[in-house]
Design a protein around this motif. Structure first.
Motif, PDB file in Angstrom:
ATOM      1  N   UNK A 127       0.629  -1.103  -0.151  1.00  0.00           N
ATOM      2  CA  UNK A 127       0.039   0.025  -0.082  1.00  0.00           C
ATOM      3  C   UNK A 127       1.122   1.449   0.015  1.00  0.00           C
ATOM      4  N   UNK A 128       1.779   1.142   0.644  1.00  0.00           N
ATOM      5  CA  UNK A 128       2.705   2.368   1.073  1.00  0.00           C
ATOM      6  C   UNK A 128       3.537   2.432  -0.267  1.00  0.00           C
ATOM      7  N   UNK A 129       4.163   1.475  -0.735  1.00  0.00           N
ATOM      8  CA  UNK A 129       5.101   1.944  -1.793  1.00  0.00           C
ATOM      9  C   UNK A 129       4.735   1.663  -3.585  1.00  0.00           C
ATOM     10  N   UNK A 149      -3.504   0.687  10.185  1.00  0.00           N
ATOM     11  CA  UNK A 149      -2.488   1.354   9.626  1.00  0.00           C
ATOM     12  C   UNK A 149      -2.904   1.300   8.093  1.00  0.00           C
ATOM     13  N   UNK A 150      -3.437   0.423   7.455  1.00  0.00           N
ATOM     14  CA  UNK A 150      -3.877   0.400   6.143  1.00  0.00           C
ATOM     15  C   UNK A 150      -4.625   1.907   5.879  1.00  0.00           C
ATOM     16  N   UNK A 151      -5.503   1.850   6.543  1.00  0.00           N
ATOM     17  CA  UNK A 151      -6.418   3.179   6.584  1.00  0.00           C
ATOM     18  C   UNK A 151      -5.367   4.364   6.405  1.00  0.00           C
ATOM     19  N   UNK A 184       4.644  10.819   6.731  1.00  0.00           N
ATOM     20  CA  UNK A 184       5.458   9.661   7.228  1.00  0.00           C
ATOM     21  C   UNK A 184       5.736   9.683   8.907  1.00  0.00           C
ATOM     22  N   UNK A 185       5.719  10.962   9.526  1.00  0.00           N
ATOM     23  CA  UNK A 185       6.303  10.821  10.838  1.00  0.00           C
ATOM     24  C   UNK A 185       5.068  10.450  11.734  1.00  0.00           C
ATOM     25  N   UNK A 186       3.811  10.193  11.031  1.00  0.00           N
ATOM     26  CA  UNK A 186       2.920   9.803  11.899  1.00  0.00           C
ATOM     27  C   UNK A 186       2.627   8.108  11.659  1.00  0.00           C
ATOM     28  N   UNK A 187       3.431   7.715  10.765  1.00  0.00           N
ATOM     29  CA  UNK A 187       3.187   6.170  10.660  1.00  0.00           C
ATOM     30  C   UNK A 187       4.522   5.472  11.388  1.00  0.00           C
ATOM     31  N   UNK A 188       4.539   4.288  11.691  1.00  0.00           N
ATOM     32  CA  UNK A 188       5.415   3.575  12.577  1.00  0.00           C
ATOM     33  C   UNK A 188       6.808   3.491  11.529  1.00  0.00           C
ATOM     34  N   UNK A 215       9.244   2.180   6.903  1.00  0.00           N
ATOM     35  CA  UNK A 215      10.314   2.676   6.066  1.00  0.00           C
ATOM     36  C   UNK A 215      11.703   2.002   6.231  1.00  0.00           C
ATOM     37  N   UNK A 216      11.894   1.079   7.143  1.00  0.00           N
ATOM     38  CA  UNK A 216      13.104   0.522   7.338  1.00  0.00           C
ATOM     39  C   UNK A 216      13.116  -1.107   6.810  1.00  0.00           C
TER      40      UNK A 216
END
Ligand code: ZN
Length: 545
Positions: free
Chosen positions: A429-431, A450-452, A460-464, A468-469
C-alpha cells in the motif's frame, strides 16, 4: 502448465459440480446444501468467475479437482485422472504418475524393511539396546532392516515394484548376476520430502567391517542429497509454535530430539549444509540454532553452515555440545533437561564472533578479525550487515571496515501481532500505491488501522518507523501474494450476506420463527472476524441505497 492447471482450465466448475449437486443460481454464483456436512441452509457456494467452491458452514472449499476428490473420497491425483477420463481430456499425467509410482514403491519396500526388522535380533538389538531408542520411536520413524538384500528383491518382484526400484538404483547387479538391495545388512531410515512422501533412504551399517557407516540412496529423479533435509516433514509442523529450527548433523540426532519433544529439528544427509538447504530453511523460519559438536570439526561446520544461511534472511544462533558429543549421545548421557539448558544458552553467531576477537591474544587477533570480515561479507541483507559492523565497532573499538554509511543501523521488526501477509500488504500500500478497496480484505484491527492511515496519505512521521526500514526486496511479488491470501471471497459472501440481512430484518421486525433465529445465529457465527466486519459494511451499504 501443470496437468492440474490444464484440467482446471478446460473444465467448467458449474458443469462438473452439477453432475453431483442440484445447483441453484443466486446472483453471480450458485448455491446448494453442502454435501460435506449436515446442512439445512444452503451454505455451499460455487463461483463460476473464479472457478472455485466454498462452504461457509464447514469451511471446505477449493477447485473442481478438490471437489471430486472430497466427494469421491479419492486423492487429488486420482480425482484429476477421473475427470480427464470422464470428459475425454487428452492430458499427460506422465511426470505426476511416475513420481507417485516411485513414492509408492519406496513406501512398500519401507514396509518390508519394517517387517524384516521384527525378524532380526541383531538389528533390533542395535536400535533398542545400542542406540537406546524406544520401540514406539522406531515405529514412528518407520525404521527397518534391509536383511540379506535378496529377499527384498523377491518382495519387490512379487509386489510389481521391481522396475521402479531398479530405476531408482535401489537394487544393483552383483558380479554373480543376481540383483541385490543397495542397503543390504543395514538399518534403513526412510527420508521424506516436505509433503511426507518417501524419496529415499539412509542406511546405517551394523558392523565395524561394513563401510561406510552411513550411506544414502543414490541421486534420482525424486532424490537429491544436497537438497534434502531429514526430518523436514515433521519440523515444519513444530515451527509455528517454537519459532526456531534446530539444525543437527545426523539421522539419529533428529530422531532423538524428536522423541524428547524437540520436533523442530532437521539434519542434512551426511553432507555440509548447502545453499539449497539454506533457501528451504529460510522459507520456513527466520531463526536457526546450530546444535553441533564443540570440537574443531564441529566449529568449522558451524562457520560453513552459517556462510550459506546468512545469504538468506535467517538469524543464526549457535549451541555447542561438549567436544566429541552429538545431540543423541548428549541426551542419553545427561538427559533432556541438560539439553534444554544448553539450547537456552545458545548465543547469536554475531556475539560469539565478536567475543572471540575481544578475547583473542594479540597474536591471534588478526586471524579472528579476518574470520569476522569473511562471515560479514556473506550477509546478503544490507541492514543486518550494518548491524553486525556497528555492534563490532561498539564492542571492540576496532574498525576493520573503514568508513561505512550509517544508514539504518537499528534493525526494526514489524509488530508481532501483524501476520507476514499483513506486513507485505501494508508495504505494498505504501510503496506501490495500488488501487483497491480495503473492505475486500480480511485484516486484523491493527493492520486495518495502519492501512487506513496509509491510504489517507498520512504524513511519514505519523506512521510507524518500521514501515520505512524493512526490507522491500521483491515487493511486487510479495504484495500480489498477500493480496491473494488476504482477499475475501466477496462474490460468494454476498449471497450469505443477503440471507443474513433478510433474516436480521425479520428478527428485528419480530417476524422470525425460532428456526430462522437459529439459522441466523449459525450463519453469523460461521463468519470470520474480517467477514463479520465486511457484513457490517454491507448492511450500511444496503441501508443507504
Ligand atoms: Zn459444508
Amino acid at each position: 502448465m501443470s496437468v492440474f492447471e490444464e484440467i482446471r482450465q478446460r473444465l467448467d466448475i458449474v458443469e462438473v459440480l452439477s453432475e453431483y449437486l442440484h445447483l441453484k443460481r443466486v446472483g453471480n454464483s450458485y448455491s446448494t446444501n453442502c454435501p460435506f456436512h449436515p446442512d439445512d441452509t444452503p451454505s455451499f457456494y460455487v463461483s463460476p468467475s473464479r472457478q472455485i467452491w466454498k462452504c461457509f458452514g464447514c469451511g471446505k472449499g477449493g477447485d473442481v479437482i478438490k471437489f471430486v476428490s472430497e466427494y469421491e473420497g479419492i486423492s487429488y491425483l486420482e480425482a484429476a485422472k477421473l475427470l480427464a477420463q470422464r470428459y475425454n481430456l487428452d492430458v499427460d499425467f506422465g511426470d505426476e504418475e511416475k513420481g507417485e509410482r516411485f513414492h509408492s514403491a519406496l513406501g512398500k519396500i519401507a514396509f518390508f524393511y519394517g517387517e524384516e526388522l521384527k525378524n532380526s535380533s541383531i538389528a533390533k538389538e542395535f536400535l533398542l539396546k545400542v542406540r537406546k531408542l524406544p520401540a514406539e520411536v522406531v515405529q514412528d520413524f518407520n525404521l527397518g532392516y534391509a536383511g540379506d538384500g535378496f529377499k527384498s528383491v523377491e518382495f519387490a518382484r512379487r509386489e510389481g515394484i521391481f522396475d521402479e526400484l531398479l530405476e531408482l538404483k535401489h537394487f544393483f547387479l552383483t558380479p554373480y548376476g543376481r540383483y541385490r538391495d543397495f542397503f543390504h545388512q543395514r538399518i534403513t531410515i526412510p527420508v521424506r520430502n516436505i509433503l511426507s512422501k518417501i524419496v529415499g533412504f539412509g542406511g546405517r551399517s551394523l558392523s565395524e567391517e561394513q563401510k561406510p557407516k552411513y550411506k544414502n540412496s543414490l541421486s534420482s529423479e525424486i532424490f537429491q542429497k544436497d537438497k534434502t533435509l531429514f526430518g523436514i516433514e515433521r519440523a515444519k509442523n513444530y515451527l509455528r509454535d517454537r519459532g526456531f529450527l534446530i539444525i543437527v548433523e545426523g539421522f539419529f540426532d533428529v530422531i532423538r530430539l524428536h522423541s524428547v519433544g524437540l520436533g523442530n529439528s532437521v539434519a542434512p544427509l551426511g553432507t555440509a549444509l548447502t545453499r539449497h538447504h539454506a533457501r528451504v530453511i529460510s522459507k520456513l523460519t527466520s531463526k536457526v540454532v546450530l546444535l553441533f559438536d564443540g570440537d574443531t570439526a564441529g566449529r568449522r561446520a558451524v562457520l560453513n553452515a552459517s556462510k550459506e544461511l546468512l545469504k538468506f534472511p535467517v538469524e543464526v544462533w549457535v549451541a555447542l555440545l561438549p567436544s566429541g558429543q552429538d545431540p543423541d549421545s548428549f541426551v542419553l548421557q545427561n538427559g533432556i533437561k541438560a539439553l534444554r539448558n544448553l539450547l537456552s544458552s545458545a548465543k547469536p553467531l554475531k556475539n560469539l564472533l565478536i567475543e572471540s576477537v575481544k578475547r583473542a591474544s594479540p597474536d591471534r587477533r588478526e586471524a579472528y578479525l579476518r574470520l569476522f570480515k569473511e562471515i560479514v561479507s556473506e550477509i546478503s541483507d544490507p541492514i543486518s550487515r550494518e548491524l553486525w559492523i556497528k555492534e563490532f565497532r561498539d564492542q571492540t573499538g576496532l574498525n576493520p571496515f573503514g568508513k561505512t554509511k550509517t544508514v539504518a543501523v537499528r534493525k526494526i521488526e514489524p509488530p508481532p501481532e501483524l501476520s507476514k501477509w499483513e506486513v507485505d500488504f501494508l508495504l505494498g500500500l505504501l510503496y506501490l500505491s495500488p488501487d483497491l478497496n480495503l473492505e475486500e480484505f480480511k485484516l486484523s484491527s491493527k493492520a486495518r488501522e495502519l492501512a487506513e492511515k496509509i491510504l489517507k496519505g498520512e504524513n511519514k512521521d505519523r506512521l510507524p518507523p518500521w514501515l520505512f526500514q524493512i526490507d522491500t526486496l521483491g515487493l511486487e511479488k510479495r504484495f500480489s501474494l498477500a493480496v491473494e491470501m488476504l482477499s475475501v471471497e466477496k462474490p460468494l459472501l454476498e449471497e450469505t450476506f443477503k440471507k443474513l440481512f433478510h433474516l436480521e430484518k425479520k428478527i428485528k421486525e419480530g417476524k422470525a420463527s425460532s428456526e430462522e433465529f437459529n439459522r441466523f445465529r449459525k450463519l453469523l457465527s460461521a463468519l470470520e472476524e474480517g467477514e463479520k466486519r465486511l457484513y457490517k459494511w454491507y448492511k450500511e451499504k444496503v441501508q443507504t441505497l
